[in-house]
Design an enzyme around this catalytic site. Structure first.
Site, mmCIF file in Angstrom:
data_model
loop_
_atom_site.group_PDB
_atom_site.id
_atom_site.type_symbol
_atom_site.label_atom_id
_atom_site.label_comp_id
_atom_site.label_asym_id
_atom_site.label_seq_id
_atom_site.Cartn_x
_atom_site.Cartn_y
_atom_site.Cartn_z
ATOM 1 N N LYS A 1 59.686 13.756 20.654
ATOM 2 C CA LYS A 1 60.267 12.276 21.270
ATOM 3 C C LYS A 1 59.026 11.221 20.636
ATOM 4 C CE LYS A 1 61.888 8.565 23.996
ATOM 5 N NZ LYS A 1 61.514 8.048 26.204
ATOM 6 N N SER B 1 61.739 -0.665 22.352
ATOM 7 C CA SER B 1 60.318 -0.707 23.494
ATOM 8 C C SER B 1 59.489 -1.562 23.340
ATOM 9 C CB SER B 1 61.029 0.446 24.617
ATOM 10 O OG SER B 1 59.532 0.660 24.305
ATOM 11 N N ALA C 1 57.066 -0.905 38.940
ATOM 12 C CA ALA C 1 58.617 -1.006 38.862
ATOM 13 C C ALA C 1 59.037 -1.762 37.519
ATOM 14 C CB ALA C 1 59.144 -2.135 39.849
ATOM 15 N N GLY C 2 58.782 -1.330 36.633
ATOM 16 C CA GLY C 2 59.297 -2.204 35.422
ATOM 17 C C GLY C 2 60.873 -1.119 35.356
ATOM 18 N N ALA C 3 61.414 -1.560 34.009
ATOM 19 C CA ALA C 3 62.646 -0.836 34.241
ATOM 20 C C ALA C 3 62.393 0.490 34.178
ATOM 21 C CB ALA C 3 62.608 -1.255 32.252
ATOM 22 N N ASN D 1 54.990 7.121 26.757
ATOM 23 C CA ASN D 1 55.409 7.415 25.471
ATOM 24 C C ASN D 1 54.174 7.647 24.724
ATOM 25 O OD1 ASN D 1 58.025 5.747 24.792
ATOM 26 N ND2 ASN D 1 57.820 3.436 24.586
#
Lengths: 337, 344
Positions: free
Chosen positions: A204, A273, A8-10, A102
């Site tokens: 990315k 981030s 439940a991070g960003a 990422n």
């Protein structure tokens, strides 16, 4: 379909919140203060001037949920092996596991064919836990395009029009990924199914590999980094080395290193981030973003001197600050060349 | 001799105390808490052989000290221009000015002879104030070796070795230099006359430009750096580039010896280089003299310095973000990355 968002991070909150608001059968796995807040007050999503409160089902115990159709694994890259163990009770034979980390992903060389078929990336999955516990058939690669930030437990501010680009690791177009894309679309998340997920991962990564380590090393936002000739030169070299490594594994990126110099000077300031993590004293995702390029460079014989240098600096800085997530199975060999 | 020390931090304060104890007539010119403590209570020295206090004259204004036989300017490289203006009242007809800065000194190409004779380095004297206000006739170079620290205002800790090597701009040992060396060599302070001080400059710089700057970027101390394979590889790449630049300007030193000496002496050391200490205390950082000047000479001599360029850009951005980059508007490095990246 039964969807569980693990973490439940960003970003986990953006997806869990949207799916719950869209009326999907979504559960979030959270811990500690976040769990308590979500249970008591729901999840507040703030985008611009709009505030919405979502009330997803929430628990800290995956065993309560049983097998899911989809598990969205919304943790940082360095927490993946641990998360792979934790989600085991929710995995059935046909469960899809969406990986939004990422950098490149553990399955990169699986099912690809060629000389590197089945090679493990130790920068990402040193002990092979993802390979063993999630496996290729369940894995769905994904890239997220949405700035998001947790401003308080249970409160997330995010950019407009969150977007996810997904693709089965196997390359197939399956009913489960199409059903998931529809669920996202119904919930206000732009969802695209990639024809070549590996290319998406590299695209990315190419953005991150230049900006993230320099932000960590200097504390600067993208603005000064793009303004100064000296840092632009480093970013151009990092980009060039990454493009060369990608090319060696058969990926042609639609960008050259010189494009780094064409970036307009008036882009809005943004803290990558990884820099946010540094400022909040959270572990840094440098192995999956930077180390992985050096690792594949060594596998394929492509020299990556600039990537090696910034990786060494980032890693030592992270270790010094106590923010290097231990990754004992991964060490670059520096004797080459 | 009548000697003034302008800018009495650790290095200057130690010299002032040692020279005063050695019988010279020493005036210290400075400011701030450290200076005020020295003025009130003398300079407390902590050396391996004991602790003692020296009481040189302390003046807030150079005019109070008047013309000197020698002036040691021991300010940071980026304060040299302002110091050159401030010391004017200390200068008589024959006063020598000893410049004791880290990195490449402002006088580097002056009176060297050869292809680049007289070239002014923008990294260290961008507005030419050192050249015009100190002048070549007065200037004597100085390379300082040792460990110096201000441990409390007015108190300086010094290693057993405190070496202030002196050299004329024109290679060789002049009678003036020999006399100065004899005078400044006092118990606890070595002041050898170096016929080729530029060799001393590079010997010290090879370590500062490589090891120290990696410590600055990462926050690590020397022992941590030496234990890290990736950072050591980077440090050695920088050392090789700096060594090539030194060779291009006619300096011949044993790079392996510098490497071995540093690696051996610092293996167990928790020492944080002074530039890192400056960053941690949010003080201006001496990066143009230590790093930028090497890149500048590399460009002058056509020796590529890609690794040092990269570290310079990182250190400088880090310093700017922390508010520790002393503005140096006359100095800017050019990067020829376009031609490097274009497919040939």
């Amino acid at each position: 379909m039964k969807i569980c968002v693990f973490g439940a991070g960003a970003l986990g909150s953006v997806f869990g919140g949207h799916l719950a608001l869209g009326g999907e059968d979504a559960t979030m796995i959270a811990r500690g203060a976040t769990l308590a807040t979500l249970k008591a007050n729901g999840l507040k999503l703030i985008a611009g001037d709009t505030e919405r409160v979502a009330r997803p089902r929430v628990t800290d115990n995956p065993r309560e949920l049983g097998a899911q159709d989809i598990v969205i694994l919304a943790t940082k890259a360095y927490s993946l092996p641990e998360a792979a163990e934790a989600i085991a009770p929710m995995l059935g034979p046909d469960t899809g596991v969406v990986l939004i980390q990422n950098g490149l992903q553990w399955w990169y060389f699986h099912g690809l064919g060629g000389a590197l078929e089945g090679k493990r990336l130790s920068s990402i999955d040193a002990e092979g836990k993802c390979e063993r516990l999630i496996g290729l058939k369940r894995s769905i690669g994904a890239e997220i395009y949405c700035p998001a930030e947790v401003t308080a437990p249970g409160v997330v501010r995010h950019g407009p029009n969150p977007k996810i680009v997904m693709g089965e690791a196997s390359g197939a177009k399956t009913p489960r990924i199409e059903a998931l894309a529809s669920a996202f679309q119904r919930s206000g998340v732009i969802a695209e199914i990639a024809s070549d997920m590996r290319l998406e991962l590299w695209k990315k990564l190419l953005n991150l590999v230049a900006g993230a380590p320099l932000a960590v090393l200097t504390g600067a936002t993208n603005k000064p980094l793009n303004r100064e000739e000296g840092t632009r030169a480093i970013m151009a070299r990092l980009t060039a080395e990454t493009i060369a490594v990608a090319a060696k594994v058969g990926v042609k990126l639609p960008l050259t290193a010189l494009d780094r110099f064409k970036q307009p000077a008036d882009v809005p300031p943004h803290k990558v981030s990884t820099l946010q993590d540094l400022e909040r004293k959270r572990p840094l995702e440098i192995d999956a973003i930077v180390g992985v390029v050096a690792e594949i460079g060594r596998m394929t014989g492509v020299p990556t001197p600039t990537v090696d240098a910034v990786y060494a600096l980032c890693r030592m800085k992270a270790v010094e600050l106590g923010l290097y997530p231990a990754n004992p199975g991964f060490a670059l060999d520096y004797k080459i060349g | 001799m009548k000697i003034a020390v302008f800018g009495a931090g650790a290095v200057g304060g130690a010299a002032a105390a040692l020279l005063a104890r050695g019988g010279h007539e020493v005036s210290v010119i400075g400011r701030g808490a450290h200076f005020e403590a020295m003025r009130a209570n003398g300079i407390r020295m902590i050396r391996p052989d004991g602790e003692w206090t020296a009481r040189p004259t302390c003046c807030a204004r150079p005019a109070d000290a008047g013309p000197q036989d020698a002036v040691m300017v021991s300010v940071k490289a980026h304060d040299l221009g302002a110091a050159a203006e401030a010391i004017q009242p200390l200068l008589g007809a024959d006063t020598v000015v000893i410049s004791a800065q880290n990195g490449i000194p402002w006088w580097y190409f002056h009176r060297l002879g050869g292809k680049w004779d007289g070239h002014r380095l923008a990294a260290v004297d961008s507005d030419g104030r050192a050249l015009t206000l100190i002048g070549l006739d007065r200037a004597v170079g100085c390379v300082v070796t040792g460990a110096f620290a201000v441990t409390a205002p007015g108190t300086i800790r010094v290693s057993a070795l405190a070496r202030y090597a002196l050299g004329e701009l024109k290679p060789g040992v002049s009678p003036r230099l020999a006399a100065l060396s004899r005078a400044l060599t006092v118990p606890g302070m070595e002041a050898p006359a170096s016929a080729k001080l530029r060799d001393d400059v590079w010997f010290k710089l090879l370590g500062n430009v490589s090891f120290s700057m990696i410590c600055v970027i990462t926050g690590a101390n020397m022992a941590t750096l030496i234990a890290d394979a990736g950072s050591m590889r980077l440090a050695r790449a920088m050392m090789v580039e700096a060594h090539r630049v030194a060779e291009a300007v006619g300096v011949s030193i044993d790079r392996q010896a510098v490497d071995a000496r540093l690696t051996e002496s610092q293996r167990m050391s928790s020492h944080k280089p002074s530039t890192l200490q400056d960053l941690e205390r949010r003080r201006p950082m001496e990066i143009d003299a230590i790093v930028g000047a090497v890149c500048e000479i590399g460009r002058l001599t056509n020796v590529p310095t890609p690794t040092i360029d990269m570290i310079y850009a990182l250190v400088r951005m880090r310093a700017e973000e922390a508010g520790c980059y002393p503005a140096n508007p006359g100095f800017a490095l050019r990067y020829d990355i376009r031609s490097e990246l274009l497919p040939s």
